[in-house]
Design a protein around this motif. Structure first.
Motif, short mmCIF file in Angstrom:
data_model
loop_
_atom_site.label_atom_id
_atom_site.label_comp_id
_atom_site.label_asym_id
_atom_site.label_seq_id
_atom_site.Cartn_x
_atom_site.Cartn_y
_atom_site.Cartn_z
N ASP A 13 -7.77 4.42 12.87
CA ASP A 13 -6.35 5.17 12.61
C ASP A 13 -5.45 3.88 12.72
O ASP A 13 -5.29 3.38 13.73
CB ASP A 13 -6.03 6.11 12.94
N ASP A 15 -2.03 2.45 13.86
CA ASP A 15 -1.16 2.66 14.53
C ASP A 15 0.13 2.16 13.99
O ASP A 15 0.44 1.20 14.20
CB ASP A 15 -1.24 2.19 16.12
N PRO A 16 1.13 3.22 13.57
CA PRO A 16 2.38 2.77 12.60
C PRO A 16 3.43 2.14 13.71
O PRO A 16 4.17 1.47 13.31
CB PRO A 16 2.79 4.23 12.05
N ASP A 39 7.07 3.71 7.51
CA ASP A 39 6.29 4.84 7.62
C ASP A 39 5.11 4.56 6.91
O ASP A 39 4.74 4.21 5.75
CB ASP A 39 7.08 6.01 6.54
N GLU A 41 0.84 5.06 7.25
CA GLU A 41 -0.24 5.96 7.48
C GLU A 41 -1.49 5.10 7.12
O GLU A 41 -1.70 4.46 5.97
CB GLU A 41 -0.47 7.58 7.23
N GLY A 42 -2.76 5.04 7.71
CA GLY A 42 -4.04 4.61 7.25
C GLY A 42 -5.20 4.65 8.27
O GLY A 42 -4.97 5.14 9.30
N HIS A 43 -6.21 4.48 7.58
CA HIS A 43 -7.55 4.95 8.23
C HIS A 43 -8.74 3.72 7.53
O HIS A 43 -8.55 3.47 6.50
CB HIS A 43 -8.19 6.13 7.65
N LYS A 61 5.27 5.13 2.80
CA LYS A 61 6.17 6.03 2.23
C LYS A 61 7.11 4.92 1.67
O LYS A 61 7.82 4.15 2.51
CB LYS A 61 6.99 7.01 3.26
N GLU A 89 5.21 7.51 -2.64
CA GLU A 89 4.19 6.80 -2.03
C GLU A 89 3.57 5.63 -2.67
O GLU A 89 3.45 5.62 -3.98
CB GLU A 89 2.95 7.80 -1.72
N THR A 91 -0.08 3.39 -2.42
CA THR A 91 -1.30 3.63 -1.84
C THR A 91 -2.29 2.66 -1.94
O THR A 91 -2.11 1.66 -3.16
CB THR A 91 -2.01 4.90 -2.46
N ARG A 182 -10.91 6.13 16.59
CA ARG A 182 -10.95 7.55 16.51
C ARG A 182 -12.35 8.04 17.00
O ARG A 182 -13.12 7.78 16.31
CB ARG A 182 -10.74 8.04 15.11
#
Length: 189
Positions: A13, A15-16, A39, A41-43, A61, A89, A91, A182
């Motif tokens: 994941d 880490d923002p 902001d 997020e990611g995987h 975001k 968003e 993406t 993770r």
């Protein structure tokens, strides 16, 4: 990575707090302005035995854009640029991850900004895999790629007396990523 280094294979994941996904653009054709999205997020799912199973997902975001200038940030959030009210968003979803050299990858996928999707490839370098001071396994990645902002509907500009424009059309996307392993995540199918 050496043979004794931890494996990159697995689920990670972003880490923002330790990741910067940003951009740079020429301003008034004489200087560079940098910004980023706070902001993030990611995987990442990495499978070094079968790279076809690897993938990357990132969500930014758009309203979190930060160039360290409030007036410019508000303009970037407006309909002239990101239009965050209608397109909250940005993406990226990969369709292919290739290892092109040791610790160097080419990540291809769909980048969507303002509901405009373009398929792009991003060169990404693995900068290391280490346990941090708290025993958390981290992987670092860096990369950059130039894009034409107009390809995503980011059209606004102002002409300059010299014949140039206020904001360059070519933007450099910049990635400085810290991802955390993770441990117990199920694999995505």
């Amino acid at each position: 990575m050496t043979d004794s280094a931890p494996s990159l294979s697995g689920d990670w994941d972003l880490d923002p707090q330790h990741t910067r996904i940003g951009f740079s653009a020429r301003h008034a054709m004489i200087t560079t302005v940098r910004g980023s999205f706070n902001d993030v997020e990611g995987h990442v799912h990495a499978d070094l035995e079968d790279m076809s199973q690897s993938y990357v997902e990132v969500v930014l975001k758009a309203a979190s854009v930060d160039t360290r200038t409030a007036q410019r940030d508000e303009h970037l959030r407006s309909a002239d640029f990101f239009d965050v009210e209608n397109h909250p968003e940005i993406t990226f979803l990969s369709s292919r991850v290739e290892e092109v050299e040791d610790n160097a990858f080419l990540v291809t996928g769909d980048l969507t900004i303002r509901d405009v999707t373009q398929t792009l490839s991003f060169p990404i370098a693995l900068t290391g895999v280490e346990k941090d001071a708290f025993g958390v396994l981290r992987a670092g990645f860096e990369g950059s790629r130039k894009v034409n902002r107009r390809d995503f509907g980011l059209e606004w500009n102002m002409p300059l007396d010299s014949g140039g424009v206020l904001v360059s059309e070519r933007i450099t996307l910049e990635f400085e990523i810290s991802a955390v392993r993770r441990e117990d995540a199920p694999a995505k199918k």
